[in-house]
Design a protein around this motif. Structure first.
Motif, PDB file in Angstrom:
ATOM      1  N   ASP A  60       0.829  -1.199   0.000  1.00 48.87           N
ATOM      2  CA  ASP A  60       0.000   0.000   0.000  1.00 48.87           C
ATOM      3  C   ASP A  60       0.875   1.265   0.000  1.00 48.87           C
ATOM      4  O   ASP A  60       0.577   2.238  -0.697  1.00 48.87           O
ATOM      5  CB  ASP A  60      -0.932  -0.035   1.225  1.00 48.87           C
ATOM      6  CG  ASP A  60      -1.907   1.112   1.207  1.00 48.87           C
ATOM      7  OD1 ASP A  60      -2.585   1.260   0.165  1.00 48.87           O
ATOM      8  OD2 ASP A  60      -1.961   1.873   2.194  1.00 48.87           O
ATOM      9  N   ASP A  61       1.939   1.242   0.797  1.00 47.40           N
ATOM     10  CA  ASP A  61       2.873   2.383   0.819  1.00 47.40           C
ATOM     11  C   ASP A  61       3.437   2.626  -0.580  1.00 47.40           C
ATOM     12  O   ASP A  61       3.514   3.762  -1.055  1.00 47.40           O
ATOM     13  CB  ASP A  61       4.068   2.096   1.750  1.00 47.40           C
ATOM     14  CG  ASP A  61       3.662   2.111   3.218  1.00 47.40           C
ATOM     15  OD1 ASP A  61       2.618   2.701   3.540  1.00 47.40           O
ATOM     16  OD2 ASP A  61       4.389   1.496   4.023  1.00 47.40           O
ATOM     17  N   PHE A  62       3.831   1.535  -1.221  1.00 51.27           N
ATOM     18  CA  PHE A  62       4.417   1.609  -2.553  1.00 51.27           C
ATOM     19  C   PHE A  62       3.438   2.285  -3.531  1.00 51.27           C
ATOM     20  O   PHE A  62       3.792   3.197  -4.270  1.00 51.27           O
ATOM     21  CB  PHE A  62       4.790   0.193  -3.019  1.00 51.27           C
ATOM     22  CG  PHE A  62       5.252   0.097  -4.446  1.00 51.27           C
ATOM     23  CD1 PHE A  62       6.530   0.521  -4.810  1.00 51.27           C
ATOM     24  CD2 PHE A  62       4.423  -0.436  -5.434  1.00 51.27           C
ATOM     25  CE1 PHE A  62       6.961   0.432  -6.134  1.00 51.27           C
ATOM     26  CE2 PHE A  62       4.850  -0.526  -6.744  1.00 51.27           C
ATOM     27  CZ  PHE A  62       6.119  -0.095  -7.100  1.00 51.27           C
ATOM     28  N   LEU A  63       2.172   1.846  -3.475  1.00 46.50           N
ATOM     29  CA  LEU A  63       1.172   2.425  -4.386  1.00 46.50           C
ATOM     30  C   LEU A  63       0.877   3.889  -4.047  1.00 46.50           C
ATOM     31  O   LEU A  63       0.672   4.713  -4.933  1.00 46.50           O
ATOM     32  CB  LEU A  63      -0.125   1.604  -4.357  1.00 46.50           C
ATOM     33  CG  LEU A  63      -0.073   0.271  -5.113  1.00 46.50           C
ATOM     34  CD1 LEU A  63      -1.398  -0.464  -4.985  1.00 46.50           C
ATOM     35  CD2 LEU A  63       0.264   0.477  -6.595  1.00 46.50           C
ATOM     36  N   ARG A  64       0.852   4.204  -2.760  1.00 46.17           N
ATOM     37  CA  ARG A  64       0.636   5.602  -2.350  1.00 46.17           C
ATOM     38  C   ARG A  64       1.749   6.476  -2.891  1.00 46.17           C
ATOM     39  O   ARG A  64       1.530   7.594  -3.340  1.00 46.17           O
ATOM     40  CB  ARG A  64       0.648   5.713  -0.809  1.00 46.17           C
ATOM     41  CG  ARG A  64      -0.706   5.518  -0.167  1.00 46.17           C
ATOM     42  CD  ARG A  64      -0.731   6.065   1.250  1.00 46.17           C
ATOM     43  NE  ARG A  64       0.329   5.530   2.096  1.00 46.17           N
ATOM     44  CZ  ARG A  64       1.188   6.278   2.797  1.00 46.17           C
ATOM     45  NH1 ARG A  64       1.130   7.593   2.766  1.00 46.17           N
ATOM     46  NH2 ARG A  64       2.120   5.711   3.556  1.00 46.17           N
ATOM     47  N   PHE A  65       2.958   5.955  -2.827  1.00 47.00           N
ATOM     48  CA  PHE A  65       4.117   6.702  -3.315  1.00 47.00           C
ATOM     49  C   PHE A  65       4.021   6.925  -4.829  1.00 47.00           C
ATOM     50  O   PHE A  65       4.174   8.040  -5.319  1.00 47.00           O
ATOM     51  CB  PHE A  65       5.408   5.953  -2.949  1.00 47.00           C
ATOM     52  CG  PHE A  65       6.636   6.671  -3.389  1.00 47.00           C
ATOM     53  CD1 PHE A  65       7.104   7.769  -2.671  1.00 47.00           C
ATOM     54  CD2 PHE A  65       7.325   6.271  -4.520  1.00 47.00           C
ATOM     55  CE1 PHE A  65       8.245   8.453  -3.091  1.00 47.00           C
ATOM     56  CE2 PHE A  65       8.469   6.952  -4.936  1.00 47.00           C
ATOM     57  CZ  PHE A  65       8.922   8.036  -4.215  1.00 47.00           C
TER      58      PHE A  65
END
Ligand SMILES: Nc1nc2c(ncn2[C@@H]2O[C@H](COP(=O)(O)OP(=O)(O)OP(=O)(O)O)[C@@H](O)[C@H]2O)c(=O)[nH]1
Ligand SMILES: [Mg+2]
Length: 418
Positions: free
Chosen positions: A221-226
């Motif tokens: 999720d962090d990766f996609l938010r980034f």
């Protein structure tokens, strides 16, 4: 006779520093918008440079010219001046319609996504009338919710970018943590082909608050938010709420305005009709005007006259313009923070060395310095930069002077163009 392509060709290359992508699902009016925006004004319509490739074209940013203020008659080289309005060439790309799942290769997905690689900003053409479903098939106006189209496009582009990065992500994360290289440089290298720069990556870091030295700790999720934050920075987007001539569009327009986007209501079909009529000399109309004048009513059929009057009453008087030019200008001014500057050589006559008055206007990002402008014009001018003189106050300015919109500037350099 001088060929406009030769005169403009070289200079225009330089003003093409930014590329605007026209995007959206099928059937929303992208090609109509593109055709309207890239139809050359009458004076240069005979020159074949409006189409670079079938879906690449030259349109214009519209700005009031400075020549009236300086009380001179201008003789533009890299742009056009029509009755006090400067039209500055900029490049557009008309992208293929995007359908849900395009990032996985559905429809013309890959082709579309490949086209927006180089785009610096996007105009998302939305069918505000809600008369086309999520795949662009016709439905009853009002039946489809155009707000869904906004979410869908964001998702598709983010997933496409994420997919490009995902393959190498574990390796990138490991390399960063082995302290062999920093994440900024790795991402910059990996994403440079997508017109993604370090500044975009830095801003995505700020927005997400993620730890750039511990990427292995990021969740999916962090990766996609980034990636989503990088998308917002690197492909800033505005909404062109098209088909406002259809009554159902009004309600949706108000709803679209509540989203976190700049919304430009427009009627691409009306702009295309007006530019075509202007091209034939039937009406006086400059891109973005709030009205037009019919020149030869006798040359128009009753139906054509009626259509033009409907555009005047229903679109121009209600909306202030067809909205197409407004959308283009907004993309450059608000999304890309561009300003206009007029370099000259001879400060007294505001001319270049050939005596052309106010020959060029450059679109540059706000924050550009006098010396950077010199480099944009040509390398030698930048290398030999001594000082510049700002024409309004006749004031000398140094290399760090930050240009203001509509500045007229003479650059003094120790080196001349070879
Ligand atoms: N009512 C109305 N119809 C419009 C307007 N602009 C475009 N259209 C119509 O919408 C339909 C699709 O227009 P295109 O410009 O081909 O749409 P597109 O988004 O390029 O479509 P794809 O290339 O298939 O993705 C055509 O029938 C146009 O005439 C507008 O401002 N108002
Ligand atoms: Mg099209």
């Amino acid at each position: 006779m001088v060929n406009a392509r030769e005169v403009l060709g070289f200079q225009m290359q330089k003003s093409y520093s930014k590329l605007l992508g026209i995007v959206g699902k099928p059937n929303t009016g992208k090609s109509t918008f593109f055709s309207a925006a890239t139809l050359a004004p009458a004076e240069i319509a005979n020159y074949p440079f409006t189409t670079i490739k079938p879906n690449r074209g030259v349109g214009y940013v519209r700005t009031p010219c400075v020549h009236e203020e300086f009380n001179v008659k201008d003789n533009p080289g890299n742009s056009l001046c029509m009755e006090g309005i400067r039209l500055i060439p900029v490049e557009f790309i008309d992208c293929a319609g995007l359908v849900p799942g395009a990032w996985q290769g559905r429809g013309l997905g890959n082709q579309f996504l490949d086209e927006i690689r180089k785009a610096d900003a996007l105009i998302h053409i939305i069918d505000a009338s809600g008369g086309t479903d999520s795949e662009g098939r016709l439905c009853k106006p009002g039946e489809h919710d155009p707000l869904e189209d906004v979410k869908f496009l964001e998702h598709e582009i983010t997933m496409w970018m994420a997919n490009i990065l995902k393959r190498d992500w574990p390796k990138i994360a490991r390399t960063v943590e082995a302290e062999a290289k920093d994440l900024y440089s790795m991402l910059e290298e990996r994403l440079s082909g997508l017109a993604i720069r370090r500044s975009h990556i830095l801003e995505a870091e700020r927005r997400t608050g993620l730890n750039m030295s511990k990427p292995t700790s990021w969740s999916e999720d962090d990766f996609l938010r980034f990636v989503d934050a990088v998308r917002q920075m690197a492909k800033p987007m505005l909404i062109a709420a098209n088909k406002i001539d259809v009554p159902e569009a009004q309600k949706n327009l108000e709803r679209l305005k509540k989203l976190n986007y700049i919304v430009a209501p427009c009627c691409a079909e009306a702009e295309l009709a007006l530019r075509r009529a202007a091209e034939k000399g039937l009406i006086d109309y400059k891109p973005g005007d709030c009205n037009f004048k019919i020149n030869h009513p006798e040359k128009l059929s009753e139906g054509q006259l009626k259509a033009l009057e409907t555009i005047r009453e229903k679109i121009l008087l209600n909306n202030g313009s067809t909205g197409v030019q407004e959308a283009v200008n907004t993309a450059f001014v608000k999304l890309l923070n561009m300003i206009t500057v007029y370099p000259v050589e001879d400060l007294e006559h505001l001319s270049d060395h050939n005596g052309r008055v106010l020959p060029d206007v450059y679109l540059v990002p706000y924050g550009t310095t006098a010396r950077q402008l010199a480099y944009i014009i040509h390398t030698e001018l930048g290398e030999g930069f001594i000082y510049a003189v700002e024409a309004r106050e006749k004031k000398r300015v140094g290399e760090d002077y930050i240009l203001k919109d509509r500045d007229v500037l003479s650059i003094v350099s120790a080196k001349k163009r070879a």
